[in-house]
Design an enzyme around this catalytic site. Structure first.
Site, PDB file in Angstrom:
ATOM      1  N   ARG A 230      45.506  43.784  29.023  1.00 32.66           N
ATOM      2  CA  ARG A 230      44.648  43.266  27.959  1.00 32.66           C
ATOM      3  C   ARG A 230      45.396  43.043  26.656  1.00 32.66           C
ATOM      4  O   ARG A 230      44.812  42.943  25.591  1.00 32.66           O
ATOM      5  CB  ARG A 230      43.451  44.184  27.753  1.00 32.66           C
ATOM      6  CG  ARG A 230      42.638  44.230  29.020  1.00 32.66           C
ATOM      7  CD  ARG A 230      41.263  44.782  28.891  1.00 32.66           C
ATOM      8  NE  ARG A 230      40.629  44.736  30.209  1.00 32.66           N
ATOM      9  CZ  ARG A 230      39.807  43.770  30.579  1.00 32.66           C
ATOM     10  NH1 ARG A 230      39.503  42.791  29.789  1.00 32.66           N
ATOM     11  NH2 ARG A 230      39.288  43.783  31.797  1.00 32.66           N
ATOM     12  N   HIS A 262      48.608  42.560  39.631  1.00 32.30           N
ATOM     13  CA  HIS A 262      47.560  41.662  39.123  1.00 32.30           C
ATOM     14  C   HIS A 262      47.966  41.237  37.714  1.00 32.30           C
ATOM     15  O   HIS A 262      48.340  42.056  36.888  1.00 32.30           O
ATOM     16  CB  HIS A 262      46.222  42.401  39.095  1.00 32.30           C
ATOM     17  CG  HIS A 262      45.039  41.489  38.979  1.00 32.30           C
ATOM     18  ND1 HIS A 262      44.841  40.672  37.885  1.00 32.30           N
ATOM     19  CD2 HIS A 262      44.003  41.248  39.817  1.00 32.30           C
ATOM     20  CE1 HIS A 262      43.719  39.982  38.058  1.00 32.30           C
ATOM     21  NE2 HIS A 262      43.195  40.306  39.236  1.00 32.30           N
ATOM     22  N   TYR A 265      44.479  39.746  32.227  1.00 29.33           N
ATOM     23  CA  TYR A 265      43.175  39.095  32.129  1.00 29.33           C
ATOM     24  C   TYR A 265      43.110  38.100  30.962  1.00 29.33           C
ATOM     25  O   TYR A 265      42.170  37.334  30.843  1.00 29.33           O
ATOM     26  CB  TYR A 265      42.065  40.132  31.946  1.00 29.33           C
ATOM     27  CG  TYR A 265      41.837  40.991  33.159  1.00 29.33           C
ATOM     28  CD1 TYR A 265      41.628  40.410  34.402  1.00 29.33           C
ATOM     29  CD2 TYR A 265      41.820  42.372  33.073  1.00 29.33           C
ATOM     30  CE1 TYR A 265      41.412  41.181  35.530  1.00 29.33           C
ATOM     31  CE2 TYR A 265      41.607  43.157  34.201  1.00 29.33           C
ATOM     32  CZ  TYR A 265      41.399  42.550  35.421  1.00 29.33           C
ATOM     33  OH  TYR A 265      41.179  43.321  36.533  1.00 29.33           O
ATOM     34  N   HIS A 302      44.369  35.062  38.303  1.00 28.72           N
ATOM     35  CA  HIS A 302      43.170  34.230  38.333  1.00 28.72           C
ATOM     36  C   HIS A 302      43.631  32.848  37.884  1.00 28.72           C
ATOM     37  O   HIS A 302      44.288  32.740  36.843  1.00 28.72           O
ATOM     38  CB  HIS A 302      42.113  34.770  37.380  1.00 28.72           C
ATOM     39  CG  HIS A 302      41.575  36.111  37.780  1.00 28.72           C
ATOM     40  ND1 HIS A 302      40.600  36.760  37.077  1.00 28.72           N
ATOM     41  CD2 HIS A 302      41.890  36.930  38.827  1.00 28.72           C
ATOM     42  CE1 HIS A 302      40.315  37.914  37.677  1.00 28.72           C
ATOM     43  NE2 HIS A 302      41.093  38.041  38.733  1.00 28.72           N
ATOM     44  N   GLU A 340      44.145  33.734  43.164  1.00 29.33           N
ATOM     45  CA  GLU A 340      42.974  34.447  43.695  1.00 29.33           C
ATOM     46  C   GLU A 340      41.770  33.505  43.713  1.00 29.33           C
ATOM     47  O   GLU A 340      41.532  32.768  42.751  1.00 29.33           O
ATOM     48  CB  GLU A 340      42.688  35.662  42.802  1.00 29.33           C
ATOM     49  CG  GLU A 340      41.518  36.501  43.258  1.00 29.33           C
ATOM     50  CD  GLU A 340      41.413  37.816  42.473  1.00 29.33           C
ATOM     51  OE1 GLU A 340      42.369  38.156  41.741  1.00 29.33           O
ATOM     52  OE2 GLU A 340      40.381  38.480  42.604  1.00 29.33           O
ATOM     53  N   ASP A 374      39.736  37.270  47.724  1.00 31.47           N
ATOM     54  CA  ASP A 374      38.857  38.346  47.254  1.00 31.47           C
ATOM     55  C   ASP A 374      37.526  38.188  47.989  1.00 31.47           C
ATOM     56  O   ASP A 374      36.850  37.167  47.839  1.00 31.47           O
ATOM     57  CB  ASP A 374      38.678  38.246  45.731  1.00 31.47           C
ATOM     58  CG  ASP A 374      37.910  39.432  45.171  1.00 31.47           C
ATOM     59  OD1 ASP A 374      36.825  39.730  45.696  1.00 31.47           O
ATOM     60  OD2 ASP A 374      38.396  40.056  44.201  1.00 31.47           O
ATOM     61  N   HIS A 377      34.417  37.833  45.728  1.00 34.66           N
ATOM     62  CA  HIS A 377      34.374  36.511  45.095  1.00 34.66           C
ATOM     63  C   HIS A 377      33.974  35.438  46.117  1.00 34.66           C
ATOM     64  O   HIS A 377      33.221  34.514  45.793  1.00 34.66           O
ATOM     65  CB  HIS A 377      35.742  36.154  44.503  1.00 34.66           C
ATOM     66  CG  HIS A 377      36.180  37.069  43.400  1.00 34.66           C
ATOM     67  ND1 HIS A 377      37.433  36.985  42.804  1.00 34.66           N
ATOM     68  CD2 HIS A 377      35.545  38.083  42.768  1.00 34.66           C
ATOM     69  CE1 HIS A 377      37.533  37.920  41.870  1.00 34.66           C
ATOM     70  NE2 HIS A 377      36.405  38.599  41.830  1.00 34.66           N
ATOM     71  N   HIS A 411      41.872  41.054  48.548  1.00 33.04           N
ATOM     72  CA  HIS A 411      41.157  42.054  47.745  1.00 33.04           C
ATOM     73  C   HIS A 411      39.882  42.364  48.508  1.00 33.04           C
ATOM     74  O   HIS A 411      39.022  41.500  48.662  1.00 33.04           O
ATOM     75  CB  HIS A 411      40.796  41.504  46.362  1.00 33.04           C
ATOM     76  CG  HIS A 411      41.965  41.394  45.429  1.00 33.04           C
ATOM     77  ND1 HIS A 411      41.899  40.704  44.241  1.00 33.04           N
ATOM     78  CD2 HIS A 411      43.221  41.896  45.513  1.00 33.04           C
ATOM     79  CE1 HIS A 411      43.071  40.787  43.632  1.00 33.04           C
ATOM     80  NE2 HIS A 411      43.889  41.501  44.387  1.00 33.04           N
ATOM     81  N   ASP A 424      30.368  38.109  39.640  1.00 23.86           N
ATOM     82  CA  ASP A 424      31.497  38.935  40.045  1.00 23.86           C
ATOM     83  C   ASP A 424      31.127  40.405  39.897  1.00 23.86           C
ATOM     84  O   ASP A 424      31.403  41.031  38.887  1.00 23.86           O
ATOM     85  CB  ASP A 424      32.696  38.593  39.137  1.00 23.86           C
ATOM     86  CG  ASP A 424      33.965  39.274  39.601  1.00 23.86           C
ATOM     87  OD1 ASP A 424      33.962  39.870  40.690  1.00 23.86           O
ATOM     88  OD2 ASP A 424      34.963  39.220  38.869  1.00 23.86           O
ATOM     89  N   HIS A 426      31.620  43.730  41.958  1.00 26.29           N
ATOM     90  CA  HIS A 426      32.184  44.413  43.116  1.00 26.29           C
ATOM     91  C   HIS A 426      31.337  45.636  43.480  1.00 26.29           C
ATOM     92  O   HIS A 426      30.827  46.315  42.598  1.00 26.29           O
ATOM     93  CB  HIS A 426      33.604  44.885  42.814  1.00 26.29           C
ATOM     94  CG  HIS A 426      34.559  43.747  42.558  1.00 26.29           C
ATOM     95  ND1 HIS A 426      35.917  43.921  42.470  1.00 26.29           N
ATOM     96  CD2 HIS A 426      34.354  42.420  42.382  1.00 26.29           C
ATOM     97  CE1 HIS A 426      36.501  42.756  42.251  1.00 26.29           C
ATOM     98  NE2 HIS A 426      35.571  41.830  42.180  1.00 26.29           N
ATOM     99  N   GLU A 456      39.365  46.810  45.396  1.00 26.20           N
ATOM    100  CA  GLU A 456      39.103  46.743  43.951  1.00 26.20           C
ATOM    101  C   GLU A 456      37.656  47.160  43.733  1.00 26.20           C
ATOM    102  O   GLU A 456      36.975  46.648  42.858  1.00 26.20           O
ATOM    103  CB  GLU A 456      39.267  45.314  43.441  1.00 26.20           C
ATOM    104  CG  GLU A 456      40.682  44.832  43.302  1.00 26.20           C
ATOM    105  CD  GLU A 456      40.723  43.385  42.833  1.00 26.20           C
ATOM    106  OE1 GLU A 456      39.771  42.638  43.150  1.00 26.20           O
ATOM    107  OE2 GLU A 456      41.674  43.020  42.155  1.00 26.20           O
TER     108      GLU A 456
HETATM  109 ZN   LIG Z   1      40.069  40.470  43.008  1.00 28.87          ZN
HETATM  110 ZN   LIG Z   2      41.452  39.528  40.147  1.00 29.41          ZN
END
Ligand SMILES: [Zn+2]
Ligand SMILES: [Zn+2]
Length: 483
Positions: A230, A262, A265, A302, A340, A374, A377, A411, A424, A426, A456
């Protein structure tokens, strides 16, 4: 005073936790599971004056910044100035703020507009950069950033700063074909035709701790962040860290193709905001170079989002250009950028398999591009992994549109939301809409062998991850061997 300080720290911790998870609500790049937090609640939190000047950082980075007082040796293409220790903090922007222009029209435009005002001077300055061609001059970016720094904070302390390299997008290069098979690295990696289950694990306190944490949950593959996910800028990795990471991987038999970092973000390589795009590309390069040093072969991102400011085609072109540029900057590297699939939320790219196929098509070096599936997703995007028929048509479409030779990671997440919900969220394995029978099919499908298959799912505890891995192993039928 002390009480007030403690209260603020507590509210910040909560706030960080909210923001950490809010990414999933954004129309842009999306992250992991999301709690129910209203925007107005977040705005209220930010209205307190002390919080305007706070950096939200992970434990890992706080520790690092405490150790870190002097300037770091710059890496080849990005220079990172040392972050000051502890006392002066600067507010970290959220994924949404960074990756999408705040004045984008849409359901969230009201709150975004207000944020835009508070950053008005930055946007005024950055407008100029929009006139620039593909070659983005670092000085423009730097001066705009400097102008946005709040005055009156301890100016003697050096601010973290990202220097954006000149970006010239390569064109008309010869294609490098990707061979069939699970990886472009045939000959260097032994394939066992096994399922390699793992999870996204913490590397707090040092990247090498990731291996220990993976072992603790019984993982044979794992995902991690190679820097603070981040923040745009993190200090360069020390040689000692790299050596310890590699040694721990070798000692515990984690082959490089079973580790899947990963990406940050913050990145949005599909953005048509030149500043966000330039920073995203610099970040992409930095993280690929970190993976290269760590001996890791796959690096998951992403793809990005148009944020509704440009067309899908433009965003896809911008993402492919970014990957081509990073490939050009890292000749001879074996690191593959792994796209992804997303859940068709807002303007994100990658919900439809054809998005990923088009990006791959526009990348010149097919030996350094891959796909991570994923499962949450995919279900949220409309691929019904819960039913036998849905799973079959998913397999058929993936092969037809992308090709399983590009699948290098999974994922493994259940989904709180229904098929096609575009959300999204999970869920733990078996607790969502994919369900136990859905995962039984996935685990026993030969398509997902010899690649990292990482959870995840919502983090409850290390032991919970351990139990989820054991649950998945219990679903393996004869012919499916779990590593
Ligand atoms: Zn993922
Ligand atoms: Zn991801």
């Amino acid at each position: 005073m002390t009480n007030m300080f403690v209260r603020n720290i507590v509210s910040l911790a909560k706030l960080f936790s909210h923001y950490h998870k809010m990414a999933g609500k954004s129309n842009c790049i999306i992250g992991e599971p999301v709690p129910r937090v209203t925007r107005s609640a977040i705005k209220r939190k930010f209205s307190s004056s002390i919080e305007q000047n706070i950096v939200l950082s992970t434990d890992n980075d706080t520790k690092e910044s405490e150790k870190q007082k002097t300037l770091q040796t710059p890496p080849k293409n990005s220079v990172v100035k040392a972050e000051s220790k502890g006392k002066v903090f600067k507010k970290e922007k959220t994924t949404e703020q960074e990756t999408c222009n705040p004045d984008v029209a849409g359901p969230n435009s009201k709150s975004r507009g207000k944020k835009a005002k508070s950053e008005g001077s930055t946007h005024e300055n950055l407008k100029e950069t929009e006139k620039l061609p593909k070659v983005i001059k670092e000085k423009v970016i730097k001066s705009a950033k400097t102008a946005s720094e709040p005055s009156g904070t301890k100016s003697a302390v050096p601010k973290p700063e990202m220097v954006i390299p000149e970006i010239v997008i390569p064109i008309n290069k010869p294609y490098i074909k990707r061979e069939d098979g699970p990886s472009p690295w045939n000959g260097t990696i032994k394939y066992d035709n096994k399922i390699f289950l793992g999870a996204h694990i913490s590397a707090a306190g040092g990247l090498e701790n990731a291996i220990k944490n993976a072992m603790n949950i019984g993982a044979s593959s794992f995902a991690l962040f190679v820097k603070n996910q981040r923040q745009w800028v993190s200090k360069p990795m020390e040689d000692g860290t790299v050596e310890r990471f590699k040694a721990a991987c070798a000692e515990n038999n984690f082959s490089p193709h079973l580790i899947l970092p990963h990406g940050s973000y913050l990145m949005n390589c599909g953005s048509n905001d030149p500043t966000v795009l330039a920073k995203s590309r610099a970040n992409l390069l930095d993280e690929v170079q970190r993976c290269e040093r760590l001996g890791i072969l796959y690096y998951n991102i992403h793809p990005g989002s148009s944020c509704g400011k440009g067309t899908r085609e433009e965003a896809i072109k911008s993402i492919s250009d970014s990957i081509n540029w990073v490939h050009d900057q890292t000749p001879g590297s074996k690191v593959s950028i792994v796209l992804e699939n997303m859940c068709r939320q807002g303007f994100t790219i990658g919900g439809d398999f054809s998005d990923l196929a088009e990006i791959i098509q526009q990348v010149f070096d097919h030996s350094r591009i891959g796909v991570c599936l994923d499962t949450c997703h995919a279900l949220a995007a409309g691929y019904d992994l819960a039913t036998s028929q849905g799973f079959d048509s998913f397999l058929e479409e993936f092969e037809r549109v992308i090709g399983f030779r590009y699948l290098v990671a999974v994922h493994l997440n259940d989904s709180e939301g229904e098929v096609g919900c575009h959300r999204d969220r999970h869920a733990s394995i078996g607790k969502g809409k994919i369900g136990i029978e859905g995962f039984r099919r996935i685990i026993n499908c030969p398509r997902f062998r010899d690649i990292p298959v990482v959870l995840e799912t919502p983090f409850i505890s290390d032991d919970h991850y351990k139990q989820e891995i054991l649950l998945l192993k219990s679903l393996a039928e004869s012919g499916t061997i779990c590593a």
